[in-house]
Design a protein around this motif. Structure first.
Motif, short mmCIF file in Angstrom:
data_model
loop_
_atom_site.label_atom_id
_atom_site.label_comp_id
_atom_site.label_asym_id
_atom_site.label_seq_id
_atom_site.Cartn_x
_atom_site.Cartn_y
_atom_site.Cartn_z
N THR A 15 136.81 95.17 -34.40
CA THR A 15 135.82 95.90 -35.20
C THR A 15 134.40 95.50 -34.82
N THR A 16 134.20 94.21 -34.54
CA THR A 16 132.88 93.72 -34.15
C THR A 16 132.42 94.39 -32.87
N ASP A 229 127.68 88.67 -39.79
CA ASP A 229 128.76 89.07 -40.71
C ASP A 229 128.47 88.59 -42.13
N1 LIG Z 1 132.13 86.76 -29.93
C1 LIG Z 1 132.32 86.24 -31.14
N2 LIG Z 1 131.87 84.98 -31.42
C2 LIG Z 1 132.07 84.45 -32.65
N3 LIG Z 1 132.72 85.07 -33.66
C3 LIG Z 1 133.18 86.31 -33.44
C4 LIG Z 1 133.02 86.97 -32.18
N4 LIG Z 1 133.59 88.20 -32.26
C5 LIG Z 1 134.07 88.31 -33.51
N5 LIG Z 1 133.85 87.19 -34.23
C6 LIG Z 1 134.24 86.91 -35.63
O1 LIG Z 1 135.66 87.00 -35.71
C7 LIG Z 1 136.06 87.53 -36.96
C8 LIG Z 1 136.99 88.70 -36.77
O2 LIG Z 1 136.29 89.76 -36.14
P1 LIG Z 1 136.72 91.28 -36.38
O3 LIG Z 1 135.84 92.09 -35.52
O4 LIG Z 1 136.77 91.59 -37.82
O5 LIG Z 1 138.21 91.24 -35.80
P2 LIG Z 1 139.37 92.35 -35.84
O6 LIG Z 1 138.71 93.67 -36.09
O7 LIG Z 1 140.02 92.27 -34.50
O8 LIG Z 1 140.30 91.94 -36.93
C9 LIG Z 1 134.77 87.90 -37.72
O9 LIG Z 1 134.48 86.87 -38.63
C10 LIG Z 1 133.72 87.96 -36.62
O10 LIG Z 1 132.44 87.58 -37.11
#
Ligand SMILES: Nc1ncnc2c1ncn2[C@@H]1O[C@H](COP(=O)(O)OP(=O)(O)O)[C@@H](O)[C@H]1O
Ligand SMILES: [Mg+2]
Length: 259
Positions: A15-16, A229
């Motif tokens: 999602t990020t 976030d």
């Molecule tokens: N490159 C990154 N460095 C540090 N934290 C990250 C990074 N990418 C994502 N995160 C963190 O990882 C967690 C999960 O990310 P998310 O995008 O919600 O994952 P998914 O959609 O795959 O479940 C969130 O807390 C996000 O802030």
């Protein structure tokens, strides 16, 4: 119009990466529609939209299923002429002109599976792909794991981004996802190794994934993603520019260079 799916184990960063990439493309003038196909429904929040403003497809009261061709007998393919009007109520405008549609979630314990809403998303994507060219990109954010491939949602998609952390369990899910995307005939499978802290971790992941060099991208671990976030903001809005954003920009360039 290019159709792109984001898959991978839970928490890897689907999602990020999707939400930042969508808005970066929209800022370049591309018309981007994102569909949240994850029952966790995080994408709206990532795009700064309160979930209370979202009307999900799962709560559809407008017979969209029948209009999109999922009806049977005399209902099949009827009413397509007002499908666009019916769709309007599900489209939420996000920043930079990105449009969002949310599949929805399981409304209460014991409510059953998500087969019907997922097949509705599949019909919807096919409808959007066959109609007038109103979007340059359709991004689908999927639930954790690989079930979405089992349902054939991504068949005929242009790119499958399989996101993974450089850890064995996450890489196993990614490898499975890459295989299934290939089975479905997705044109390009690209692995994105996210949250990379050490060069050697990336090298191990690359070795494990066993792909061509142009099929692997990476995003470094970046504390500012978490800080953004926590503020309910997107990395993109959380200036100054950070390393993860530069990495996501490289993903955008790679996509545009070839698609
Ligand atoms: N490159 C990154 N460095 C540090 N934290 C990250 C990074 N990418 C994502 N995160 C963190 O990882 C967690 C999960 O990310 P998310 O995008 O919600 O994952 P998914 O959609 O795959 O479940 C969130 O807390 C996000 O802030
Ligand atoms: Mg997610």
């Amino acid at each position: 119009m290019k159709r792109i799916i984001f898959t991978g184990k839970g928490g890897v960063g689907k999602t990020t990466i999707l939400s930042n990439l969508a808005r970066l493309l929209a800022r370049d003038g591309y018309r981007v529609l994102v569909i949240d196909c994850d029952p966790s429904m995080n994408l709206a929040m990532s795009l700064g939209i309160p979930i209370s403003e979202v009307v999900s497809l799962a709560g559809d009261k407008s017979h969209l299923q029948e209009k999109l061709g999922g009806g049977v007998g005399e209902h099949a393919n009827h009413g397509l002429e007002d499908t666009d009007d019916s769709l309007e109520e599900f489209i939420v405008q996000a920043c930079d002109g990105v449009k969002l549609i949310v599949m929805g979630t399981i409304p209460f314990g014991g409510a059953g599976c998500l087969c019907a809403p997922i097949s509705l998303v599949k019909l919807l994507v096919n409808y959007l792909a066959s109609g007038p060219d109103e979007n340059d990109f359709i991004f689908v954010d999927s639930q954790a794991g690989v079930e979405i491939f089992g349902r054939g949602l991504a068949s005929e998609f242009d790119i499958s981004f399989v996101i993974t952390e450089p850890t064995p369990k996450s890489l196993e899910v990614a490898k499975h996802g890459l295989r299934l995307a290939k089975d479905l005939g997705v044109k390009r499978q690209i692995a994105i190794v996210n949250k990379v802290e050490l060069e050697e971790d990336l090298s191990c992941a690359v070795q494990e994934l066993n792909l061509f060099a142009d099929q692997i991208l990476s995003v470094g671990y970046d504390r500012s993603v978490i800080e953004a976030d926590k503020k309910g903001a997107l990395l993109l809005d959380n200036v100054p520019w950070t390393s993860a954003l530069s990495d996501i920009l490289r993903i955008k360039k790679c996509m545009l260079g070839d698609v």
